[in-house]
Scaffold this active site. Structure first.
Site, PDB file in Angstrom:
ATOM      1  N   ASP A 225       0.819  -1.231   0.000  1.00 56.89           N
ATOM      2  CA  ASP A 225       0.000   0.000   0.000  1.00 56.89           C
ATOM      3  C   ASP A 225       0.851   1.278   0.000  1.00 56.89           C
ATOM      4  O   ASP A 225       0.347   2.342  -0.322  1.00 56.89           O
ATOM      5  CB  ASP A 225      -0.923   0.028   1.224  1.00 56.89           C
ATOM      6  CG  ASP A 225      -1.799  -1.209   1.309  1.00 56.89           C
ATOM      7  OD1 ASP A 225      -2.029  -1.848   0.271  1.00 56.89           O
ATOM      8  OD2 ASP A 225      -2.259  -1.537   2.426  1.00 56.89           O
TER       9      ASP A 225
ATOM     10  N   ARG B  64     -15.811  -0.440 -24.779  1.00 54.20           N
ATOM     11  CA  ARG B  64     -16.353  -0.549 -23.413  1.00 54.20           C
ATOM     12  C   ARG B  64     -15.701   0.441 -22.450  1.00 54.20           C
ATOM     13  O   ARG B  64     -14.595   0.934 -22.709  1.00 54.20           O
ATOM     14  CB  ARG B  64     -16.104  -1.959 -22.869  1.00 54.20           C
ATOM     15  CG  ARG B  64     -17.047  -2.970 -23.458  1.00 54.20           C
ATOM     16  CD  ARG B  64     -16.703  -4.366 -23.020  1.00 54.20           C
ATOM     17  NE  ARG B  64     -17.749  -5.285 -23.452  1.00 54.20           N
ATOM     18  CZ  ARG B  64     -17.613  -6.594 -23.562  1.00 54.20           C
ATOM     19  NH1 ARG B  64     -16.451  -7.165 -23.274  1.00 54.20           N
ATOM     20  NH2 ARG B  64     -18.614  -7.345 -23.940  1.00 54.20           N
TER      21      ARG B  64
ATOM     22  N   ARG C 268      -0.202  -9.084  -4.862  1.00 52.98           N
ATOM     23  CA  ARG C 268       0.772  -9.398  -3.809  1.00 52.98           C
ATOM     24  C   ARG C 268       1.583 -10.648  -4.124  1.00 52.98           C
ATOM     25  O   ARG C 268       2.532 -10.972  -3.392  1.00 52.98           O
ATOM     26  CB  ARG C 268       0.038  -9.615  -2.473  1.00 52.98           C
ATOM     27  CG  ARG C 268      -0.618  -8.375  -1.938  1.00 52.98           C
ATOM     28  CD  ARG C 268      -0.704  -8.375  -0.427  1.00 52.98           C
ATOM     29  NE  ARG C 268      -1.054  -9.622   0.181  1.00 52.98           N
ATOM     30  CZ  ARG C 268      -2.070  -9.792   1.034  1.00 52.98           C
ATOM     31  NH1 ARG C 268      -2.855  -8.771   1.345  1.00 52.98           N
ATOM     32  NH2 ARG C 268      -2.284 -10.958   1.593  1.00 52.98           N
TER      33      ARG C 268
END
Ligand code: F6P
Length: 361
Positions: free
Chosen positions: A140, A175, A288
């Protein structure tokens, strides 16, 4: 003179954990230290203890391998952060049990590798007199007092590669595709991967978004000939007056985030029915897993050596930290007292805005 050192990693894993473990052992053995690796984070220090000796042989060939040879947990009896990251006082009997267990097996210093939760626990144990050195780890990158935590760079690479792939399929099908990335309450992974991966819009926890403005942005893109759009959403992002989307947790563990991109596409479809063909991809734990990139391996190895240096110098209660080109030590207490969040004046925010990336407000 300290001889026996414990190594403990806690919280969610990151790709370069084995690189830091190997670097600690390799640099320490040559200086005459012995190492014990605690398994399953803080649980390994509590009774019944889980640990094993770590020597040169046990760390051979692991630096490039993701995960951790010690295993890890991000919950349990030693939890120092709960809910949305509030500090939890670990009960005295648990801290005393950890301290006496370390004494029993002759561990005189502990290197604790973790994010704010694991290091928050380390701080409480250090206050009981245990000799602790912290090593900052989390994908993070939300730990204060260091420029970077290891794991972040690899997570950004993985998210960027995913965005490259999403661009081609979004273009083929005209899209709007949302890619949800991790990061908890900090938007660093979304911001950096969004900038690197050419996202048209980046939604961060630090900048609450406005649905109407998002729809107007997507409409304008369509009108000006861009038939597809790619949006990176940080899992902690939320609409103005909206709630953060969670998947549980909270009871003696941190709240689990995730799923905001489902809410976003459902809301847009409701507010602008059939106007956009919407899809979302939640990257999750792929961010991760696997091997660490070169930058993360190098940082992990530098931190490992610096942690052993700090033990030699007796700098207990400190965390190794990257500051510019140098590894320094800073008080663990300063690193865990609040999160490092994206600020509006961050260079990556400014750069992205100036090349036309929209932040949802
Ligand atoms: O803190 C690292 C992190 O990967 C966050 O980005 C994410 O919200 C959380 O851990 C996921 O935790 P778990 O592995 O328990 O699902």
């Amino acid at each position: 003179m300290i001889k026996k050192i414990g190594i403990l990693n806690g919280g969610g894993d990151v790709q370069p954990l084995n690189a830091v473990i190997s670097s600690i052992v390799k640099s320490g053995v040559h200086r005459g230290f012995e190492f014990i690796g605690f398994e399953k984070g803080w649980e390994g220090v509590l009774s019944p203890m889980l640990y094993r000796p770590l020597d040169l042989k046990s760390v051979r060939g692991i630096s490039h391998v993701g995960g951790t040879i010690l295993g890890t947990v991000n919950k349990g009896r030693f939890t120092s952060k709960v809910g949305a990251g509030e500090t939890n006082n670990i009960p005295d009997e648990i801290l005393n049990e950890a301290k006496s267990n370390l004494d029993k097996i002759g561990v005189e210093a502990l290197i604790v590798i973790g994010g704010d939760g694991t290091l928050g626990g380390a701080l409480q144990l250090a206050q009981k007199g245990v000799n602790i050195i912290g090593v900052p780890k989390t994908i993070d990158n939300d730990l204060k007092s260091t420029d970077k935590t290891f794991g972040f760079s690899t997570a950004v690479d993985i998210a960027t590669e995913a965005l490259d792939r999403i661009h081609t399929t979004a273009t083929s099908h005209d899209r709007v595709i949302f890619v949800e990335v991790m990061g908890r309450h900090a938007g660093w992974i979304a911001l950096n991967s969004g900038l690197a991966g050419g996202a048209d819009m980046i939604l961060l926890p630090e900048i609450p978004f406005d649905y109407q403005k998002i729809i107007e942005f997507l409409r304008k893109r369509k009108e000006t000939g861009y038939r597809s759009s790619v949006v990176v959403v940080s899992e902690g992002a939320a609409a103005k007056q909206g709630l953060v989307t969670t998947m549980g947790g909270g009871d003696l563990q941190e709240v689990k985030l995730g799923g905001i991109s489902n809410t976003i596409i459902a809301t847009i479809d409701k507010m602008a029915p059939g106007e956009f063909e919407l899809r979302n991809t939640i990257l999750g734990h792929v961010q991760r897993g696997g091997s660490p990139n070169a930058e993360d391996r190098i940082l992990a190895k530098q931190y490992g050596v610096a942690a052993v240096d700090a033990i030699e110098k007796g700098e207990f209660g400190m965390m190794v930290s990257l500051r510019g080109d140098h590894i320094v030590t800073v008080p663990i207490a300063d690193a865990v007292d609040q999160l490092k969040l994206v600020t509006l004046d961050a260079i990556a925010v400014d750069t992205a805005k100036k090349i036309g990336v929209f932040f949802g407000d």
